[in-house]
Write an enzyme that holds these catalytic residues in place. Sequence first.
Site, PDB file in Angstrom:
ATOM      1  N   GLY A 187       0.782  -1.241   0.000  1.00  0.00           N
ATOM      2  CA  GLY A 187       0.000   0.000   0.000  1.00  0.00           C
ATOM      3  C   GLY A 187       0.809   1.282   0.000  1.00  0.00           C
ATOM      4  CE  LYS A 188       6.568   0.194  -1.865  1.00  0.00           C
ATOM      5  NZ  LYS A 188       5.996  -1.175  -1.854  1.00  0.00           N
ATOM      6  CB  THR A 189       0.894   3.415  -4.869  1.00  0.00           C
ATOM      7  OG1 THR A 189       2.100   2.917  -5.462  1.00  0.00           O
ATOM      8  CG2 THR A 189       0.238   4.410  -5.821  1.00  0.00           C
ATOM      9  CB  ALA A 190      -2.877   3.184  -1.067  1.00  0.00           C
ATOM     10  CD  GLU A 212       4.478   0.053  -9.774  1.00  0.00           C
ATOM     11  OE1 GLU A 212       4.682  -1.175  -9.692  1.00  0.00           O
ATOM     12  OE2 GLU A 212       4.233   0.778  -8.787  1.00  0.00           O
ATOM     13  NE  ARG A 221      -4.030   1.102  -6.683  1.00  0.00           N
ATOM     14  CZ  ARG A 221      -2.876   0.887  -6.069  1.00  0.00           C
ATOM     15  NH1 ARG A 221      -2.411   1.790  -5.228  1.00  0.00           N
ATOM     16  NH2 ARG A 221      -2.186  -0.205  -6.290  1.00  0.00           N
TER      17      ARG A 221
END
Length: 305
Positions: A187-190, A212, A221
Site C-alpha cells: 500500500g505504498k502508492t495508496a 509505475e 486509485r
Amino acid sequence: MSNERLIISNILYHNDKRHYLPRINMNWFEDTLCKKIVGVITQMYLNNEAIDYLTLIPHFERKELIDVITLQQNASDIDLRTHLLTLEYNYIKRNLVDRLTHLDLSNELPDMVKDIQSILEETTFSTHKEPESIVKVTNKVVDHIVDNSLNGGALTGKQTGWRYLDKYIGGYNEGDLIVIAGRPGMGKTAIALTLTKDFAKYNYKALFLSLEMSNDQLAKRYISLIGDIENWKIRNGRLQQIEIDKVINSANNQTIEFYIDDDVDTSIAQIKAKAKLHKSRKGLDLLVIDYIQLVKGTKANREQE
C-alpha cells in the site's frame, strides 16, 4: 601573474593553505606546469610528505624546478578560496561550452533535450563549504527551539494533514527527503496518494510523479480513495448502481487539486527540470515520486546521484 600561478605560488609558500589541495582538481588548470605541480604536491600532501625545495627535486626537470622556486618566491597573501572558486568557475564554463559545441545536432529533438539536460545537470560546482563550530551551530539551533516553543509549538514546516505525523516530523520542511518503505503490495502508492491529497487540501501545491502507473490507473486509485470504494471493484467493473452514483458524485464535486505525471522515461535531470517548470507555472510545495527505484540514472554521474 595569472590566477593559476597566483594560486600555486600561494600554496607553495603558505603551509597553512595546503589543506585545500585534496579539493583541487588538476584539470581546472590550463597551465601545464601548474597542473603538474598540483598533481605532485597533492600526492605528497596526502602521503604526509614534506613539501620543500629538496623533496620536489626528483619530480621536476631543472627548468621546471627553477620556475617552481620563482613561483614560491613571488607568493603574496590572497584569499585562496575566492581564487579557487574563480578557477573552478572558468573550468566549468570552458567544459560546458566545449560539450555544447560538440553536441550532435543530427539527433532527434527529444534526444538533444536529454543530452542538454544531462550536460547541465553535470555542470555543478564542487563543495567548498567549510566546517562549522559546534558551539555556533548549537546556539543557532537553540534560538530556533526557543522561538518555536514561544510560538506554542507551531509546526516548523507545512502541515501534512496527518496530525500524529506532524507531531513527530514537524510537518513537511523545506529540503526534506522522506522515504515510504515497504514490501510490494503493502500500500505504498495508496499512502503516498493519500498524503498528497491531504496536503493539497490546505491549498498547498503538489506534483505526483508516477513512474509505475499510468495517469488513468492512478486516477482509478484516487477515485477509490475519495469515493471510499474498494479498488478491486473499480478495477474489475463490479460496482453496484449506488456505488456508480457515488463514483460520479465524487468525481464531479472535487475541491482538492494537485497534478500527476506518468512519464516513465524520467531521469534525475528530467525530474529536476519538470519540478522547476511546474513550480514556475503552478507553484510547488511537495514533490512525490512513485517510486524512486524506477528513476533512471546516468553512468557518468552515478556517484553524484
